[in-house]
Design an enzyme around this catalytic site. Structure first.
Site, PDB file in Angstrom:
ATOM      1  N   GLY A 105      -3.513   6.825   3.155  1.00  0.00           N
ATOM      2  CA  GLY A 105      -2.754   7.528   2.109  1.00  0.00           C
ATOM      3  C   GLY A 105      -2.850   9.033   2.200  1.00  0.00           C
TER       4      GLY A 105
ATOM      5  CE  LYS B  34      -3.400   1.184   5.930  1.00  0.00           C
ATOM      6  NZ  LYS B  34      -3.902   0.746   4.594  1.00  0.00           N
TER       7      LYS B  34
END
Lengths: 441, 441
Positions: B136, B207
């Site tokens: 994020g 990720k």
């Protein structure tokens, strides 16, 4: 824009801990760096004060003629790692005038002359990178200038000086007084012979000026930073802090504040603060650094790592070097100075925060009442108060100490309260006034 | 390079939490963004699946013709915030083919097709930014690709999935079992209706692939990532973890390893691990994310913040947007894909770490001895062993449980040990095998 693979020439100024490590990395990681840049790096020369002896660098690379080195036509990028403010400033300006991009770790220089250097770099259309000037290896400048470029930073608070953090961690852990902890830090090489720049907060103030400038798009110099050092912190302050579930840290705080008249201003300040043990900065101990950034959309971010030392600082310098070299090879420039906001600097009286005030008082009835009345008359609301007897070495009562923790209040009101407290007959002295970080009640 | 102030046209694809927040920031911070870029941003259109109703955006900006939007001549930068892999991939490739720079938060797409997208961007000489795809708002991609560009990254370990971190934090804090904690997370909106992508580690693996690619200059895809989810974690594992002063976290780990033959390889893996309470990742709770990077010169760095949510993710997207827009206005391009190292991917059997093995055994003499003998015969050294009786609901002894913590050992040896243990008559079952993070004994 060109994809030529002609080498990128590098000059290193200064061969201390950081310079030596940068030279080592340029040599030992040559293949990796070349792949990342798209062209090989070539070390053209190393500027030193005295060309002498074995410096771990081939003798033919050493020179004491800085001016000649930074103007060489085969030098593209100059790494300024020599400090102090002069002759570094002159060398950087000369390098820029000769069209070289510059990477510097010189926080003292940047905190005074960042504007002058940025204008010179802009005029010459070269890069000026300075990630290593704040918090060593920890990426802070690049996240603020690039990652958060789309956000609005409200506040930056960090532990950015390892010497003072070591001293305060030591006082907290062992109960040592300031002089003893400083002596320990000196013995371990964590404090310099003259520790003034660290312990009086000048080093942290320089970093606060750099952080505030980039966070708020405003030129902030070291002179704009309110500053208190740690030399007055006592074991009694740590005892009181622990009773409040806090520790004490020297913080650099940069904050956007809005005045009563609705004007946006920048506050930049350095002082020892009470930090709740639950706060992420409370557990940053020893020589480590950490910076907490609060932005409107991102919320709270924290960056943590080694804030000083040859290798960590060299990591930041070499990262900047690779970026500057990529720009040489592939076209483009790094971020420039952003000062469009040019907010006014807020004097310390404009901030508001929570306070801890400890005072030695006469141990008689009515003292607490008169102390509380002074807070009330200046509209400073008390959150917590403790009164305890103070005894001498033989156990005889010799007075009392009152510790007050306030709710959030304007600094100006708190100052007036403290002055009024000092004038009270029943208050022998105001022993300590510290601000609280990270609690917003 | 040009200093023209003609506006930079932006197209936003997707109007979910992130897209809506990005549109809001572009509008509410227009003056600041223009000052940072050197030209105004103009929102040319917003691509949505269905043009309808009140989407909080002027109706004339909405379109369901993505292909037409990304090819508009007055669009310079496309923000892909719609997911999933398709139609996002097609839209991005089309935008790039039309010469637009692209910012994306699409980790699933990047973890499969980063190479294809990067090659297209390179051919078209446009920017491809993706800071928001991992953790994020926390700057991770830019520090790895830029700040550490002069250093050598050895290891990246992070908590990069908020849903699983919430579930595990809840199990640790309340003693809830997995099903209950998942139900709580669902009720609070932290887990999706089909939680598979989160709880089975697919999201974290995507990720990990992105982080490993940029940290080690090697193309790593989601398929290269070893993956275990958290659905088998039991309250008994947490009890055992606590006895070892650990908690349990789902970690994404990317590591450079050297084989016995001296070859450099990349290991990328996701699994629940025992993390000592003193480790900085142990205190990252709830929906927060954190990434620890270990580099040769920088040492250990940590980045911490909100790993998901509309506003934090929008912060990262808008930061990338400002960088791409600056490049449009001022010339230059951002970092390109770096895959020069192209290290081979290490299978999970190649790693070595410490292990926790718990097994239900018959409560009779000699069991511990035969268990220990299996570890010894596979050259896995035992650091700590605990045996305790297990009782049924009525307090009757029904067996025993043995927990073994090993020193660092090769995964291949550990696997053989576990297989052999399961074959022992005295071992009823191997209940759990977990790896340990952050202790190197």
């Amino acid at each position: 824009m060109s994809d030529t693979a002609s080498p990128v020439g590098v000059a290193v100024l200064g061969l201390g801990n950081v310079g030596s490590e940068v030279v080592r990395i340029i040599e030992s990681s040559a293949d990796d760096l070349a792949a990342r840049i798209g062209a090989p790096l070539v070390l053209r020369g190393v500027g030193v004060r005295h060309v002498s002896a074995d410096r771990g660098v081939p003798a033919e690379l050493l020179t004491d003629d800085i001016e000649a080195l930074v103007s060489r036509s085969d030098v593209d990028i100059v790494l300024e790692l020599m400090g102090p403010v002069e002759p570094a400033r002159k060398a950087i300006l000369s390098a820029i005038a000769h069209g070289k991009s510059v990477v510097t770790a010189n926080k003292a220089l940047l905190s005074r002359s960042a504007g002058e250097l940025a204008e010179a770099a802009e005029a010459a259309r070269v890069d000026l990178y300075f990630e290593a000037s704040v918090a060593g290896a920890i990426p802070v400048i690049r996240p603020l200038t690039q990652s958060l470029a789309g956000d609005t930073v409200e506040r930056v608070a960090g532990i950015v000086n390892g010497t003072t953090n070591y001293i305060l961690s030591e006082m907290d852990a062992t109960g040592a007084d300031y002089a003893q902890a400083l002596a320990d830090a000196s013995a371990l090489g964590y404090a310099e012979a003259d520790p003034t720049a660290d312990v009086e907060g000048y080093d942290a103030a320089a970093k606060a000026a750099i952080l505030a400038s980039i966070a708020f798009h405003t030129r902030v110099t070291a002179d704009d930073v309110y500053r208190e050092g740690i030399s007055n912190i006592t074991p009694a302050d740590f005892t009181a802090a622990r009773a409040l579930d806090c520790t004490i840290k020297l913080l650099a705080i940069c904050e956007r504040i809005t005045t009563a008249a609705g004007q946006q201003r920048v506050s930049a300040r350095v002082y020892p603060a009470l930090v709740p043990l639950s706060h992420p900065l409370a557990t940053v101990n020893g020589a480590f650094n950490a910076v907490v950034v609060e932005a409107q959309a991102a919320g709270r971010l924290m960056f943590y790592g080694q804030g000083a030392g040859g290798a960590p600082t060299a990591s930041a310098v070499t990262g900047d070097l690779v970026m500057a070299a990529r720009n040489r090879v592939q076209g483009g420039r790094g971020p420039r100075e952003s000062k469009y906001a040019q907010l006014a600097i807020a004097p310390i009286g404009d901030i508001s925060t929570r306070y801890y005030v400890s005072m030695d008082v006469a141990d008689k009835p009515g003292v607490l009442s008169s102390v509380a009345a002074e807070f009330a008359s200046h509209e400073v609301s008390i959150a917590e108060v403790r009164q305890e007897g103070v005894i001498d070495d033989e156990g005889q009562p010799i007075g009392a100490r009152i510790v007050v923790v306030t709710h959030r209040a304007p600094e100006a009101s708190l100052s007036k309260t403290v002055a009024a407290l000092a004038d009270l007959d029943s208050v022998q002295r105001v022993a300590s006034v510290l601000r609280l970080e990270g609690t917003d009640q």
